[in-house]
Design a protein around this motif. Structure first.
Motif, PDB file in Angstrom:
ATOM      1  N   ILE A 184       0.777  -1.263  -0.010  1.00 19.56           N
ATOM      2  CA  ILE A 184      -0.077  -0.027  -0.025  1.00 19.56           C
ATOM      3  C   ILE A 184       0.770   1.092  -0.024  1.00 19.56           C
ATOM      4  O   ILE A 184       1.772   1.303   0.846  1.00 19.56           O
ATOM      5  N   THR A 185       0.646   2.180  -0.765  1.00 23.84           N
ATOM      6  CA  THR A 185       1.508   3.313  -0.996  1.00 23.84           C
ATOM      7  C   THR A 185       0.844   4.343  -0.377  1.00 23.84           C
ATOM      8  O   THR A 185       1.596   5.453  -0.384  1.00 23.84           O
ATOM      9  N   SER A 186      -0.373   4.551   0.156  1.00 21.86           N
ATOM     10  CA  SER A 186      -0.857   5.685   0.721  1.00 21.86           C
ATOM     11  C   SER A 186       0.030   6.225   2.019  1.00 21.86           C
ATOM     12  O   SER A 186       0.626   5.571   2.573  1.00 21.86           O
ATOM     13  N   GLU A 187      -0.175   7.599   1.998  1.00 27.59           N
ATOM     14  CA  GLU A 187       0.642   8.263   3.232  1.00 27.59           C
ATOM     15  C   GLU A 187       0.253   8.032   4.683  1.00 27.59           C
ATOM     16  O   GLU A 187       0.532   8.561   5.707  1.00 27.59           O
ATOM     17  N   LEU A 188      -1.415   7.695   4.559  1.00 29.96           N
ATOM     18  CA  LEU A 188      -2.114   7.283   5.671  1.00 29.96           C
ATOM     19  C   LEU A 188      -2.517   5.926   6.075  1.00 29.96           C
ATOM     20  O   LEU A 188      -3.307   5.492   6.513  1.00 29.96           O
ATOM     21  N   SER A 189      -1.735   5.020   5.323  1.00 27.23           N
ATOM     22  CA  SER A 189      -1.907   3.458   5.319  1.00 27.23           C
ATOM     23  C   SER A 189      -2.074   3.076   6.709  1.00 27.23           C
ATOM     24  O   SER A 189      -2.799   1.976   7.016  1.00 27.23           O
ATOM     25  N   GLY A 190      -1.243   3.554   7.952  1.00 31.59           N
ATOM     26  CA  GLY A 190      -1.246   3.298   9.142  1.00 31.59           C
ATOM     27  C   GLY A 190      -2.508   3.124   9.901  1.00 31.59           C
ATOM     28  O   GLY A 190      -2.850   2.367  10.948  1.00 31.59           O
ATOM     29  N   ASN A 191      -3.429   4.027   9.405  1.00 29.59           N
ATOM     30  CA  ASN A 191      -4.667   4.102  10.128  1.00 29.59           C
ATOM     31  C   ASN A 191      -5.696   2.790   9.938  1.00 29.59           C
ATOM     32  O   ASN A 191      -6.469   2.578  10.946  1.00 29.59           O
ATOM     33  N   ILE A 192      -5.415   2.047   9.058  1.00 31.77           N
ATOM     34  CA  ILE A 192      -6.039   0.822   9.032  1.00 31.77           C
ATOM     35  C   ILE A 192      -5.671  -0.265   9.924  1.00 31.77           C
ATOM     36  O   ILE A 192      -6.516  -1.055  10.225  1.00 31.77           O
ATOM     37  N   ILE A 193      -4.629  -0.214  10.555  1.00 31.60           N
ATOM     38  CA  ILE A 193      -4.264  -0.904  11.826  1.00 31.60           C
ATOM     39  C   ILE A 193      -5.224  -0.537  12.879  1.00 31.60           C
ATOM     40  O   ILE A 193      -5.423  -1.434  13.511  1.00 31.60           O
ATOM     41  N   ASP A 194      -5.410   0.821  13.228  1.00 36.09           N
ATOM     42  CA  ASP A 194      -6.336   1.060  14.251  1.00 36.09           C
ATOM     43  C   ASP A 194      -7.860   0.797  13.988  1.00 36.09           C
ATOM     44  O   ASP A 194      -8.626   0.537  14.863  1.00 36.09           O
ATOM     45  N   LEU A 195      -8.229   0.524  12.656  1.00 34.71           N
ATOM     46  CA  LEU A 195      -9.614   0.563  12.461  1.00 34.71           C
ATOM     47  C   LEU A 195      -9.778  -0.923  12.181  1.00 34.71           C
ATOM     48  O   LEU A 195     -10.984  -1.301  12.661  1.00 34.71           O
TER      49      LEU A 195
END
Length: 688
Positions: A184-195
């Motif tokens: 995944i190349t998005s700069e916000l990808s880490g938020n799916i860990i929280d979700l």
């Protein structure tokens, strides 16, 4: 408002509210996996079932709108049986690996199976297994645990705007996977860990390093950009294990950029833990007394006009305030916090602030973006623009911006001189003509060009002519990208009495007119090594980065997680970092360096403790007392003059989002992102 009855309790909710929201207003807890307040409704986990009068079967409360006089039951035998059945289905293929799952202790599936599930299992067949997916260097996947809530898919579509995840196959064969092979190349990808409500998506750098109940939680702020996102730093045994976002609707909502989330391992790499002094072209370890004596002697032997100081992207406000007092005491006027050679004016705070506030992005209807890359300079702020654009109530114009932003824009071109073209100016004024909440975002990036001062003045004039400045609305905004910038401008770490700006200091270095240069965490000062050859360099910082090895004296200081320090975000909102870990070796808070030098040279600084420093700073700049509130000042009217710009083509694309400061450049996590993610982007679109 609509009246509904929930478990014999009457409540009022707005028209269009869901049954789940009505139940929450009534104080009833509704279990859920797929539902999330910031994402669209999917209604596919069925855990939120409730009983509605006259309905033959339980209803998914997240997707059902309320009706007047509706009667809802959340605790009937039918609801309890339905939820147990749903939970039984969810657990059919879920592996029993809680002891080795990083989600253990903060897992929604664990919690809800305990309170809403059965105590026994009737399933005796073989569980299915799903191949692991490569989501990049930051996200660890165990897709056998996935319950297909699709939160991650919806986040990437709606908030991140990159559409990189989706579901393939049907029924029992359904899998969540990435659209592009390799991650995944998005700069916000880490938020799916929280979700993720289960352990299907966890943090790869955090894997198997600690248990959630062992961690100490400290509230702090993110300094990887100027947004000032609120974060929680988790520490165990004196080491930072992870950084998570804290909810703040006024700033970052509940999101955090990948850099702010994962660059923490750079805090323990390449650290400077003792003073160093150059001896025969080689840095040798020293003690504080000897290092300070060398600096004091050099200052005494040098004319004040030949001394300069530059602060960097992570320098806290207290340090810049103390340094300013020290340099004024020894009559050094060549000081500047604009290390990237920005020409943003510093006389009025409206000229450098994000005046509309981040929260007001939620109401804007017309937006003009000029000379910046919001997707990578302020990833969380950019996601907010996308959320507003998705409502269909926002039109966006751009000049000199990248073409891969996460929303549709009407680009006027990448030539800066377009701003002074009469036809383009008419088009901009027409664009804003009927806007209720118009906004201009002017990048500090474009202000770092040779025409930066002219561009700032021209955009101010255009903003005034387009009626962006009103009694209760200021639509003129500067997008700063460094955590320290607004603090430095606010406390006046800028040239005074005809002192040299950073651009002029760079020119003076070329001509050998600067003999002593202080670099206060200024690892990104835009000068070449050969320009520093004839100057005596004093580097004050915490990571051995670009200039540390070329300096004559190196002084160790604490990083943002090792001190209480004040930072102002791009709105001018004062926020404090907190002490999470101890300082390494002989490092000290950087303001104390200037206090120690002042005692030997001018003795103008009267405060001795941090609290006294804060009080003195508050007295000089009362707006800093308003913690968590953005600055307010009067608009300085710009006279309508004819400004002509010469052609200069640039889209200000940030080519390396992951390494923008000394901490991120020391981070192995960020290095892995550069190695893997930027390679994918280069292959896919050629931008990098």
């Amino acid at each position: 408002m609509i009246k509904v009855k929930v478990n014999n309790k009457t409540v009022e909710v707005p028209e269009g509210a869901t049954v789940m929201q009505a139940c929450e207003v009534a104080g009833e807890e509704i279990p859920r996996f797929c539902y999330h307040e910031k994402l669209s409704i999917a209604g596919n986990c069925r855990m939120c079932l409730v009983d509605i009068e006259k309905s033959p079967k339980p209803v998914a409360s997240c997707a059902m709108p309320v009706a007047n006089e509706m009667v809802i039951k959340t605790n009937t035998e039918k609801v309890e049986k339905a939820r147990k059945g749903v939970m039984e289905f969810l657990l059919i293929n879920h592996p029993l690996d809680c002891p080795i799952c990083d989600q253990g202790g903060e897992c929604d599936l664990q919690d809800q199976s305990l309170y809403f599930g059965k105590s026994t299992s009737r399933y005796e067949d073989t569980k299915r297994a799903v191949d692991e997916k490569n989501f990049g260097p930051l996200i660890k996947t165990v897709m056998t645990r996935c319950i297909h809530c699709t939160r991650c898919v919806r986040f990437m579509d709606e908030i991140a705007g990159t559409h990189e995840l989706g579901a393939i196959n049907r029924g029992e064969g359904m899998e969540i996977t990435s659209a592009i092979e390799g991650g995944i190349t998005s700069e916000l990808s880490g938020n799916i860990i929280d979700l993720c409500p289960v352990g299907a998506l966890t943090s790869k750098p955090y894997a198997f390093t600690a248990r959630s109940w062992e961690l100490n939680h400290i509230d702090s702020i993110d300094v990887s950009d100027a947004v000032g996102s609120n974060v929680r730093i988790d520490e165990f045994n004196g080491e930072i294990k992870r950084i998570l976002p804290r909810e703040n609707e006024e700033i970052n909502q509940e999101w955090l950029s990948d850099k702010g989330r994962f660059f923490y391992d750079g805090l323990k790499n390449q650290r400077i833990d003792k003073p160093f002094v150059k001896n025969k072209n080689k840095l040798s370890s020293s003690d504080w007394k000897s290092a300070l004596e060398i600096i004091i002697k050099k200052i005494k032997d040098t004319n004040p006009s030949e001394i300069a100081a530059i602060s960097g992207s992570l320098t806290d406000t207290e340090t810049m305030y103390t340094a300013k007092e020290f340099f004024k005491g020894i009559n050094v006027k060549n000081i500047d916090c604009r290390f990237n050679l920005s020409q943003v004016p510093y006389c009025n705070s409206k000229d450098w602030l994000f005046n509309s506030s981040i929260e007001k992005i939620d109401v804007i209807d017309k937006l003009l973006i000029i000379g910046c890359d919001p997707k990578r300079e302020a990833a969380v702020l950019n996601s907010r623009i996308r959320q507003r654009w998705l409502t269909g109530n926002l039109d966006i114009l751009t000049i000199s911006t990248p073409d891969d932003l996460t929303y549709k824009c009407n680009s006027l071109g990448n030539d800066i001189s377009l701003l002074s073209d009469e036809n383009i100016q008419k088009k901009i004024k027409l664009f804003f003509k009927k806007a209720n909440f118009p906004m201009v975002i002017l990048g500090d990036s474009i202000l770092s060009t040779k025409q930066g001062e002219k561009i700032h003045k021209l955009v101010k004039i255009l903003s005034q002519q387009s009626n962006l400045i009103r009694e209760n609305w200021n639509g003129f905004n500067v997008l700063n990208k460094y955590a320290s910038r607004v603090g430095g401008l606010t406390v006046g770490f800028v040239p005074y009495n005809n002192g040299l700006s950073s651009l002029e200091i760079k020119k003076a270095l070329k001509k050998n007119k600067i003999k002593v240069l202080f670099l206060i965490e200024a690892d990104d000062f835009l000068v070449e090594d050969e320009e520093l050859e004839n100057a005596f360099i004093i580097y004050i910082g915490h990571n051995g980065d670009k200039f540390a090895g070329n300096s004559d004296v190196v002084l160790p200081t604490s990083a943002y997680t090792e001190k209480k320090a004040l930072y102002l975000n791009l709105e001018g909102r004062p926020q404090f970092t907190k002490i999470v870990t101890s300082k390494p070796g002989l490092a000290v808070d950087s303001w104390k360096v200037f206090k120690a030098l002042d005692q030997k040279l001018s003795a103008v600084i009267k405060y001795n403790t941090y609290d006294e420093l804060l009080e003195e700073m508050y007295n000089d700049f009362p707006q800093l007392r308003n913690e968590k509130q953005s600055q307010k000042s009067k608009w300085a009217i710009e006279k309508n003059i004819n400004i002509k710009l010469f052609p200069e083509i640039n889209n200000f694309l940030v080519k390396n989002f992951y390494q923008t400061c000394c901490i991120s450049r020391s981070s192995e996590n960020m290095a892995n992102c550069v190695r893997e993610i930027l390679k994918i982007k280069k292959v896919n679109n050629g931008n990098y």
